[in-house]
Write an enzyme that holds these catalytic residues in place. Structure first.
Site, mmCIF file in Angstrom:
data_model
loop_
_atom_site.group_PDB
_atom_site.id
_atom_site.type_symbol
_atom_site.label_atom_id
_atom_site.label_comp_id
_atom_site.label_asym_id
_atom_site.label_seq_id
_atom_site.Cartn_x
_atom_site.Cartn_y
_atom_site.Cartn_z
ATOM 1 N N ASP A 78 -9.288 8.905 6.574
ATOM 2 C CA ASP A 78 -8.211 8.678 5.609
ATOM 3 C C ASP A 78 -8.722 8.015 4.334
ATOM 4 O O ASP A 78 -9.587 7.139 4.380
ATOM 5 C CB ASP A 78 -7.128 7.782 6.226
ATOM 6 N N ARG A 79 -8.140 8.420 3.224
ATOM 7 C CA ARG A 79 -8.471 7.771 1.956
ATOM 8 C C ARG A 79 -7.764 6.429 1.837
ATOM 9 O O ARG A 79 -8.372 5.431 1.439
ATOM 10 C CB ARG A 79 -8.076 8.672 0.782
#
Length: 351
Positions: free
Chosen positions: A81-82
């Protein structure tokens, strides 16, 4: 596109409270679990990297630039995930080269925590699991109810949906896939092609899983099911004896669903008919497009076991969750069975 359209119904009763996830990147922490002994020698430099609000592909490009090598010479096991604080491995192919100075890649969003040489590059999917440390803030669920729900999930697992991240903002990855499928063509850029194919395949899996959740069979063995162990990529046809296998109750063995590609699923009897009816009747164009892309039929477990689950309240409205999931599975599908996620300060009653 809504969560219900892209995922499916909940397996359990509606959550009894709301919370915020990812108010800060530190609220969503991920540690890649990689069971590979590193030799300390070889032409591949493996890096243990901490990323904050930085996606995996951009981190790989930064490492490549700092090392003065092609982006193709940088490998990683999986995408993270960013909007999170994540720690994962990368490998740099450096045949005949000394360790490069990678200071240019580091800043507040990327830190290199360790560097080890190895004889092989890091392969996609090489990690065995991901460890999650989540903080649910502004949590309104009663502690007693949450204790009971967490215990239930620990004992029975949750539907193994692909999470919303797979489909992009407002489902744009899937919408793009539908566009390409309608045109009968594919993006030229490799990463973009992979992203849209994955979104389409994940959507078809989620739709079939949603049907089995609705009928209550997502965690049960039916005639014709193909079974797989949690960490296995192989599967086998269920027999009558398998229905009583204690490993089913122990969340070690699970029914599976199709990841569509060429040919037909290997399932049998009622399960095959349901998969064909659901897939070919409703989504034949999308399935044909996946086949033309050269993808092969694969399977994915329908039930997601949650390992090493623990929870506590550091503050009355802050729930701390820790657990481990198999590679390729999504923490957010666990959270959605616990609370309704809302934006910060938007705590209107929704139950």
């Amino acid at each position: 596109m809504t969560e219900l359209e892209l995922l499916g119904p909940l397996a359990y009763a509606k959550p009894c409270g709301q919370a915020v996830l990812k108010a800060t990147p530190e609220d969503f922490q991920v540690d890649e679990v990689l069971d590979i002994p590193l030799s300390g020698m070889g032409e591949h430099l493996w890096l243990w990297v901490e990323k904050r609000q930085l996606n995996t592909e951009e981190a790989a490009r930064r490492l490549a630039r700092a090392a003065g090598i092609s982006a193709k010479a940088v490998s990683f096991a999986g995408l993270k995930d960013r909007q999170a604080l994540t720690r994962q491995w990368f490998s740099l192919h450096l045949p005949g080269k000394a360790d490069p100075d990678l200071c240019g890649a580091e800043d507040d969003s990327l830190r290199i925590l360790n560097a080890v040489r190895h004889s092989r590059k890091l392969q996609r999917g090489a990690h065995s699991a991901n460890g999650f440390s989540l903080r649910l803030t502004q949590c309104s669920a009663p502690a007693g109810w949450m204790d009971a729900r967490c215990t239930l999930l620990q004992q029975q697992g949750v539907p193994n949906y692909f999470g919303m991240q797979r489909f992009g903002f407002e489902g744009n990855n899937l919408l793009e896939a539908l566009h390409w499928a309608e045109q009968g063509s594919f993006p030229e850029q490799r990463s973009r092609r992979s992203r849209v194919l994955s979104a389409a395949r994940s959507y078809l899996f989620n739709r079939l899983l949603a049907q089995r959740v609705a009928e209550g069979s997502w965690n049960q063995v039916r005639p014709g099911d193909l079974l797989s162990f949690t960490d296995s990529h192989s599967f086998f046809a269920a027999t009558q004896a398998d229905c009583q296998d204690p490993r089913l109750a122990a969340l070690e063995l699970h029914p599976t669903g199709p990841l569509w590609g060429k040919d037909l699923p290997s399932s049998l009897e009622d399960t095959l008919q349901q998969e064909l009816d659901h897939g070919l009747d409703a989504h034949s164009g999308l399935i044909q497009w996946l086949a033309e892309a050269g993808l092969t039929q694969e399977r994915r477990i329908l039930r997601l076991p949650i390992r090493k689950l623990s929870w506590h309240y550091p503050q009355p409205d802050l729930l701390q969750l820790n657990f481990v999931l198999p590679a390729g599975c999504f923490a957010t599908v666990v959270v959605r069975e616990l609370v309704n996620l809302v934006e910060p300060m938007d705590m209107t009653c929704a139950f």
